[in-house]
Enzyme design. Structure first.
Site, PDB file in Angstrom:
ATOM      1  N   ASP A  98       0.858  -1.185   0.000  1.00 19.91           N
ATOM      2  CA  ASP A  98       0.000   0.000   0.000  1.00 19.91           C
ATOM      3  C   ASP A  98       0.887   1.224   0.000  1.00 19.91           C
ATOM      4  OD1 ASP A  98      -2.615  -0.886  -0.108  1.00 19.91           O
ATOM      5  OD2 ASP A  98      -2.542  -1.525   1.989  1.00 19.91           O
ATOM      6  N   GLU A 117      -2.271  18.358   6.192  1.00 23.14           N
ATOM      7  CA  GLU A 117      -1.913  19.185   5.036  1.00 23.14           C
ATOM      8  C   GLU A 117      -1.848  20.651   5.451  1.00 23.14           C
ATOM      9  OE1 GLU A 117      -4.232  16.857   4.896  1.00 23.14           O
ATOM     10  OE2 GLU A 117      -3.769  15.521   3.217  1.00 23.14           O
ATOM     11  N   PHE A 138     -13.615  23.144   5.921  1.00 19.25           N
ATOM     12  CA  PHE A 138     -13.751  22.477   4.636  1.00 19.25           C
ATOM     13  C   PHE A 138     -15.128  21.833   4.555  1.00 19.25           C
ATOM     14  CE2 PHE A 138     -13.521  18.666   2.046  1.00 19.25           C
ATOM     15  CZ  PHE A 138     -12.853  19.109   0.907  1.00 19.25           C
ATOM     16  N   THR A 197     -18.207  23.131  -0.929  1.00 19.44           N
ATOM     17  CA  THR A 197     -17.305  24.208  -1.360  1.00 19.44           C
ATOM     18  C   THR A 197     -15.928  23.669  -1.712  1.00 19.44           C
ATOM     19  OG1 THR A 197     -16.564  24.606   0.888  1.00 19.44           O
ATOM     20  CG2 THR A 197     -18.462  25.864   0.139  1.00 19.44           C
ATOM     21  N   ARG A 198     -15.524  22.581  -1.094  1.00 15.82           N
ATOM     22  CA  ARG A 198     -14.211  21.974  -1.285  1.00 15.82           C
ATOM     23  C   ARG A 198     -13.087  22.968  -1.090  1.00 15.82           C
ATOM     24  NH1 ARG A 198     -14.747  19.978  -6.788  1.00 15.82           N
ATOM     25  NH2 ARG A 198     -12.731  18.982  -6.627  1.00 15.82           N
ATOM     26  N   SER A 230     -11.307  25.650   2.287  1.00 12.70           N
ATOM     27  CA  SER A 230     -11.378  26.084   3.680  1.00 12.70           C
ATOM     28  C   SER A 230     -10.565  27.369   3.789  1.00 12.70           C
ATOM     29  CB  SER A 230     -10.807  25.002   4.598  1.00 12.70           C
ATOM     30  OG  SER A 230      -9.434  24.806   4.315  1.00 12.70           O
ATOM     31  N   LYS A 269      -8.269  28.422   0.571  1.00  9.65           N
ATOM     32  CA  LYS A 269      -7.457  27.518  -0.245  1.00  9.65           C
ATOM     33  C   LYS A 269      -8.315  26.285  -0.507  1.00  9.65           C
ATOM     34  CE  LYS A 269      -5.194  24.443   3.013  1.00  9.65           C
ATOM     35  NZ  LYS A 269      -6.090  24.624   4.152  1.00  9.65           N
ATOM     36  N   ASP A 281      -6.146  -4.286   5.942  1.00  9.15           N
ATOM     37  CA  ASP A 281      -6.843  -4.216   7.222  1.00  9.15           C
ATOM     38  C   ASP A 281      -8.354  -4.092   7.085  1.00  9.15           C
ATOM     39  OD1 ASP A 281      -6.839  -1.719   6.202  1.00  9.15           O
ATOM     40  OD2 ASP A 281      -5.932  -0.726   7.945  1.00  9.15           O
ATOM     41  N   ASP A 322     -10.708  -5.958   2.158  1.00  7.08           N
ATOM     42  CA  ASP A 322      -9.439  -6.575   1.785  1.00  7.08           C
ATOM     43  C   ASP A 322      -9.464  -8.092   1.971  1.00  7.08           C
ATOM     44  OD1 ASP A 322      -7.964  -4.401   0.971  1.00  7.08           O
ATOM     45  OD2 ASP A 322      -7.311  -3.903   3.007  1.00  7.08           O
TER      46      ASP A 322
END
Lengths: 569, 690
Positions: free
Chosen positions: B318, B359, B385, B389-390, B392, B403, B526, B530
């Protein structure tokens, strides 16, 4: 020892490998059913066989079906030979008027020729009618060789298959190998031998008037044709009692070279054919190198022992730098050494000199080469098959050391393969040493011996080693035409032949059913010098070491005793 | 080797101390006792080599006793018998010591078993609770677990959320959150709820809980031979038979040669020739392999899985957490045309001050690194966020900073896509192509720049993957990213292949495709989704924190829940196989010297000429035989540490690894007994033992 001698040995051994290579490519094409230039002539004949036998050559057989066909075919062959030998007195083409063979001799001889051994408890020219020689023995010389080739073809298919079921068609393999490989090659070699002075006639013989005014009957036979298949088919059973030491079977150094090379050429060809068929030329080349190194070492060792002054002669102040006892003057030590190694390294068994007259260690080497299981290069196909078994064991033992469960030529080696590999290698000491140990204490058996002491033990040991390995050569001195010997030697040949064959076919079947793995950098490399060295080590330690105690009591102690004898003087 | 995060989770190190401890004196004492208990021949039938040794030891003891009874000199027979028994004991000891650590670990796990009563809910509406012993709970029943309670058995949380201390299982004492729904709803019996409460539906039948399975695994109770072990046992049995033939036939051959053979000597020859070294150590190697996994905090359901780990050809990794740190981090802020770079950076930081995501924090951190330490002003309003609107940001005193996803910011600013400055377009494009994520930044309704968020590849992974490639392992990165991003990270990390926008079905398909090409696949996972892939993979490592379904589908469980562990698991598997091969090679190569010790000794009285084979110049026939037997016994003891520790695995390529190990264990195996037997012979003859 001189350089000419070494060069002759190198040339003889080298030619066999060199000619075996292209022949192997051709043999592989024959196994795979690819086009060959002989197809226009032979394909119609092949179809005739299939039509007669109601065989569909394209229909694959499971390993059990394949093994069943093989055993049935050989059983029929056995009863045919046995019947003809017993009845030869009343059958035609018997110019010398020989009687039928005793039951035990007929049993022994039938097993011997069916198993590609050609052990002869009899003298050919004084026992066998022309019909027996030509109809049953020569036929077996061809088909027993083809049987051996068939198992290599089947094993190759086991490696190639990806979760497959079948390992090929036995009938097709035998017919194609006989028609495409053995027959044409034998015709060519026989014609060459006739040109070089080997007799080829149906006449019983000629009567010669000797200088003393007496008459001598000299047997002739269709020698050249039978000689060709005797060598090329790795059979080894001579027309004449002294085999290729006889001037009719081997008149000149040139015929000696041709017939010596013929011993090994198809054995090597089967190696190369296997490599081409499983798309693993590099890996199989490593097997060729390992076998060639061991064979050369054997030939070299014999050359060394035979060109030492024999201790007894030194003690007697006789000038002798070469042990010429039992050797033909027209061949000398190098030719005899090369032949002795090639015939015992292959399961041939023809001789151009007497092995019992070799120096003790030289004789020991011939025994040891057979004890390794006839893989140098062995019989056609049977040699490469057992060599692959040795490679499986080598990979299994050492392959773990790269941190993966072992795989060879894209197939994982697991319990089943190891089980049958061990079966194949277990039979060899069981019959070689088991029967020898019984014979060594059985008064009935000991009657046949000429010598006591270590040399006598070597005679016993050699007989069972030679028969179990399907070699067929003899250590002179043993009179084997007696019930005990004929019977037990016959059993040794039978089990020495068919137990490993069934084991190899079982391996082929098990491998076929497995997925073919993609090669990765993490897998153990099975080519190159390192693997060759490993394989040689495994062959010597797993394949040969168990014979060390027995050899110590035979040739090795004889050697030390000879040295001690001189030291006492 | 440098330490990188990928090597082993810290938990693994900590756990090494708690679960699989070292060889303490009590373990050794118990092992010594067990070694004697294992002299029971019924326990030896699975091991043909040691069983054969047992029989010969018994026979030689009988002959020694007979000699004593007949008042003959029996010193030699007694010594040979004792050393033959020692050979069997040493082999047993090896196994017991290997088992000892597992048994000790099992004992500590047993202590975690629940002895208190569980709170069984018999009527959900009424909340009626009956205290019930944990071992009487059956699947389907509901139990209540409150703060301070030990979870009575394995189950799924159906209601509630709690922090759970799983130290009893994982050795990791920091509590983890477990809640109903999703992949974190599984709880394990033996763990402790630290705060809050949960309702748990029992999923494990009595006696088959994770803890029970764990105890059985570490104890090796249902240890079955692995395929390779079976094959090796067949080989060893075959060799034993071959040497039996070689030795027994000497009776006949020897009689012919006038050699009187003492059965005791034949027995000694037989035992020294058969592969007692690997025969004695084989099971210890297997157990030690499981033990080494335990040390890195991985539980394997079977030795078979450990063996398969060594054979793995393809590793599915992963991306997140294994190859990259998992959080995208800001690496630069590109100013829009006409905006000063520091103004753009400042705007980016302002827009992130209220953003507590990794982030967002990384953007603030980037500003700090460039000398811009800002704090959120008084009275600022954080704009969180939202999916619609995506973006914040922060509003304060009529000013605003935002942004967000580039297209979302464009839309909210009502910028015509055709009129976006070429520089901005180029920057966005460049970031996307390099596998990064571009975020647009606006200040007071104007576009001021683009933030470059990057998935940072862990240092050292590239070298690690190169090592794996040398060992023939292909690495495939699995990621939910788009193919462009995935390709960029794949090339940066040096993986061989990648699967982008991967769904669990894609994973399963990939595993099947690899397997159909004859490759073995390892993966870790996990989530409940899976589970099919984990079951399909040859080595499926489930995370202990993962869903119950995943834990049951995989054949290994990583207690640290560290996805990089799969690499270590492969190495442990390889190490086990290497150790087995090395000991086998050593054992077989030993035979050459033993022949040269015993053969001349056996025959020299009747055939003095064979003294020429006594190349080691051993003092007397009896001392030669005794020395070979002693060497044969001692070499087992000498190799126990190697069998337990394992031969070091090196990522140097199969060819080099083979030549190295062949030199050490093959050639070494040829030479060592010549030296060893000679030295023992000197001692034996100096002490006058024979």
């Amino acid at each position: 020892m001189n350089w000419q001698g070494w060069a002759e040995i190198a040339l003889t051994l080298g030619l066999a490998v060199g000619i075996g290579w292209p022949l192997g490519v051709y043999m592989s094409r024959v196994w795979n059913g690819e086009r060959t230039w002989l197809d226009p002539v032979l394909a119609p004949i092949e179809r005739l066989f299939y039509a007669a036998g109601g065989i569909d050559p394209r229909k694959g057989q499971s390993w059990i079906g394949y093994a069943g066909a093989l055993l049935a075919f050989n059983a029929v062959g056995f009863f045919l030979v046995y019947g003809v030998l017993r009845l030869q007195g009343v059958l035609p083409l018997n110019p010398q008027g020989f009687a039928g063979l005793s039951p035990h001799l007929a049993f022994n001889t039938a097993v011997s020729f069916v198993t590609n051994t050609n052990w002869q408890s009899y003298g050919g020219e004084t026992t066998m009618s022309t019909l027996s020689q030509m109809l049953v023995l020569t036929v077996q010389n061809f088909v027993s060789a083809a049987t051996g080739a068939a198992i290599a073809a089947a094993l190759a298919r086991g490696f190639i298959a990806n979760k497959g079921q079948d390992v090929g068609n036995f009938w097709s393999d035998v017919i194609r190998t006989t028609l495409w490989v053995l027959l044409p090659l034998c015709v060519v070699v026989a014609i060459v031998l006739v040109a070089l002075g080997v007799p080829q006639t149906l006449a019983a013989g000629v009567t010669a008037h000797t200088l003393e005014g007496g008459e001598q009957k000299i047997s002739l036979f269709a020698t050249a044709s039978q000689l060709a298949v005797k060598q090329l088919g790795i059979n080894g059973g001579g027309i004449f009692n002294v085999n290729s030491a006889h001037p009719f079977e081997n008149p000149t150094p040139l015929t000696n070279l041709i017939t010596a090379v013929s011993i090994n050429v198809l054995g090597w060809a089967a190696f190369f054919a296997f490599g081409r068929s499983v798309l693993a030329k590099k890996d199989v080349r490593a097997l060729v190198v390992a076998a060639a190194v061991l064979l050369s070492a054997g030939a070299g060792a014999i050359y060394v022992t035979e060109t030492q002054a024999p201790p007894a002669q030194v003690a007697a102040h006789v000038d002798a730098s070469v042990n010429m006892e039992g050797k033909e003057v027209r061949f000398g030590a190098p030719s005899t050494a090369a032949w002795a190694a090639m015939t015992t390294g292959a399961s041939n068994g023809s001789v151009n000199g007497m092995h019992s007259s070799l120096m003790p260690l030289g004789g020991g080497v011939t025994m040891f080469l057979m004890q390794l299981g006839e893989i140098l290069p062995g019989g056609i196909g049977s040699g490469i098959a057992i060599m692959v078994v040795m490679a499986l064991l080598a990979v299994f033992v050492a392959g773990l050391m790269v941190g993966r469960t072992p795989e060879y030529l894209g197939k994982k080696i697991e319990a089943r393969e190891i089980q049958f590999s061990m079966l194949a290698v277990l039979v060899i000491p069981l019959f070689m040493l088991g029967f020898a140990a019984i014979a060594a204490i059985l008064p009935e058996a000991l009657k046949g011996l000429m010598h006591g002491g270590p040399h006598g033990l070597s005679e016993i040991l050699y007989a069972y080693v030679s028969t179990t390995a399907n070699n067929g050569s003899a250590f002179g001195g043993l009179t084997a035409n007696a019930p005990w010997w004929n019977t037990t030697l016959g059993l040794a040949m039978m089990f020495g032949r068919f137990a490993p064959i069934v084991a190899v076919l079982a391996i082929a079947g098990a491998l076929a059913a497995k997925p073919k793995l993609a090669p990765t950098a993490g897998a153990m490399p099975t080519h190159g010098g390192l693997f060759v060295g490993l394989l040689i080590g495994v062959i010597l330690i797993l394949g040969g070491l168990q014979f060390f105690p027995a050899l110590a009591l035979g040739p090795i102690v004889e050697h030390f005793q000879a040295l001690a004898f001189v030291a006492q003087r | 080797m440098t330490t990188y995060d990928i090597e082993a989770g810290e938990g693994g190190r900590r756990k090494a101390a708690s679960l699989a401890g070292g060889l303490s004196t009590p373990i050794l004492a118990r092992a010594a006792k067990d070694a004697f208990l294992k002299l029971d021949p019924r326990k030896l039938t699975g091991n043909p080599v040691i069983f054969a040794t047992w029989i010969v030891a018994l026979l030689s003891t009988v002959s020694a006793v007979a000699a004593i009874a007949a008042q003959q000199s029996a010193g030699f027979a007694v010594q040979v018998s004792l050393w033959l028994w020692a050979t069997v004991l040493f082999a047993n000891l090896a196994e017991s010591v290997a088992e000892g650590r597992g048994k000790a670990a099992a004992d500590s796990l047993r202590a975690a078993r629940v002895t208190t009563k569980a709170k069984l809910i018999i009527d959900e509406q009424a909340g009626t609770i009956i205290p019930t012993p944990a071992h009487k709970l059956v699947p389907g029943e509901l139990v209540l677990v409150e703060a301070g309670d030990v979870v009575p058995t394995d189950g799924e949380i159906v209601e509630g959320m709690a922090s759970v201390n799983e130290a009893a299982i994982t050795g990791e004492s920091a509590p983890v959150i477990r809640e109903s729904g999703g992949d974190r709803s599984a709880v394990t019996g033996g763990t402790t709820v630290v705060s809050d409460w949960i309702k748990v539906r029992v999923t494990a039948a009595p006696g088959s809980t994770f803890l029970d399975r764990m105890i059985a695994m570490v104890e090796g109770a249902d240890r079955r031979k692995t395929p390779n072990e079976i094959a090796l046992a067949v080989l060893l049995a075959g060799l034993t038979l071959i040497f039996l033939i070689a030795v027994v036939t000497l009776l006949g051959l020897g009689k012919f040669s006038g050699v009187v053979l003492d059965p005791l000597v034949l027995g000694a020859l037989f035992i020294t020739l058969i592969p007692t070294t690997i025969g004695g150590l084989l099971s210890a190697v297997g157990i030690a392999g499981m033990d080494r996994l335990l040390k890195v905090n991985v539980l394997a359901t079977s030795g078979r899985a450990v063996e398969a780990a060594g054979d793995v050809d393809t590793l599915l990794l992963d991306k997140t957490g294994t190859i990259t740190f998992g959080n995208r981090m800001a690496t630069e802020v590109i100013a829009a045309p006409g905006v000063r770079p520091d103004a753009a950076l400042r705007a980016a930081v302002m827009a992130s001050l209220a953003d507590e995501t990794p982030e967002g924090r990384s953007i603030v951190e980037l500003g700090r690194q460039q000398g811009l330490a800002l704090e959120a002003p008084e009275g600022a309003t954080a704009i969180p966020f939202s999916a619609t609107t995506r973006q914040s940001g922060l509003d304060v005193d009529g000013r605003s900073w935002r942004k967000g996803a580039v297209d979302a910011v464009y839309r909210s600013l009502a910028i015509d896509p055709k009129r976006i400055p070429a520089e901005v377009m180029a920057a966005v494009d460049r970031i996307a192509r390099s596998g990064g994520t571009p975020l647009a930044v606006s200040e007071d309704g104007a576009l001021v720049g683009v933030i470059h968020l990057k998935d940072v590849v862990k240092p050292g992974v590239k070298a690690r993957f190169a090592d794996l490639r040398r060992m023939g392992l292909r690495t495939v990165m699995i990621t939910g990213d788009n193919p462009v991003t995935a390709a960029a990270i794949a090339s940066e990390a040096g993986v061989d292949d990648f699967l982008a926008e991967a769904t669990p079905e894609d994973k399963l398909r990939l595993i099947r495709a690899e397997q159909s090409k004859g490759r073995l696949v390892a993966m870790c996972g996990d989530g409940a989704n899976d589970a099919p892939a984990l079951a399909q993979a040859d080595v499926g490592v489930a995370m202990q924190t993962g869903a119950q379904a995943a834990r049951e589908a995989g054949n290994m469980v990583d207690l640290d829940s560290d996805p990089t562990k799969v690499i270590e698991i492969v190495e442990v598997g390889k190490q086990m196989l290497i150790t087995r091969g090395a000991l086998t090679t050593f054992s077989i190569a030993n035979d050459v010297a033993k022949y040269f010790a015993i053969i001349p000794a056996m025959f020299v009285v009747a055939l003095p000429a064979l003294g020429g084979l006594n190349i080691m110049k051993l003092a007397s026939p009896q001392s030669a035989i005794l020395s070979a037997v002693i060497f044969n016994a001692l070499v087992i003891v000498a190799l126990i540490p190697l069998a337990l520790k394992g031969v070091k695995y090196r990522a140097i390529g199969a060819g080099k690894l083979l030549s190295r190990n062949l030199l050490i264990y093959g050639v070494g195996g040829l030479v060592a007994p010549f030296v060893g037997i000679k030295l023992i012979d000197m001692v034996v003859s100096a002490l006058g033992l024979a």
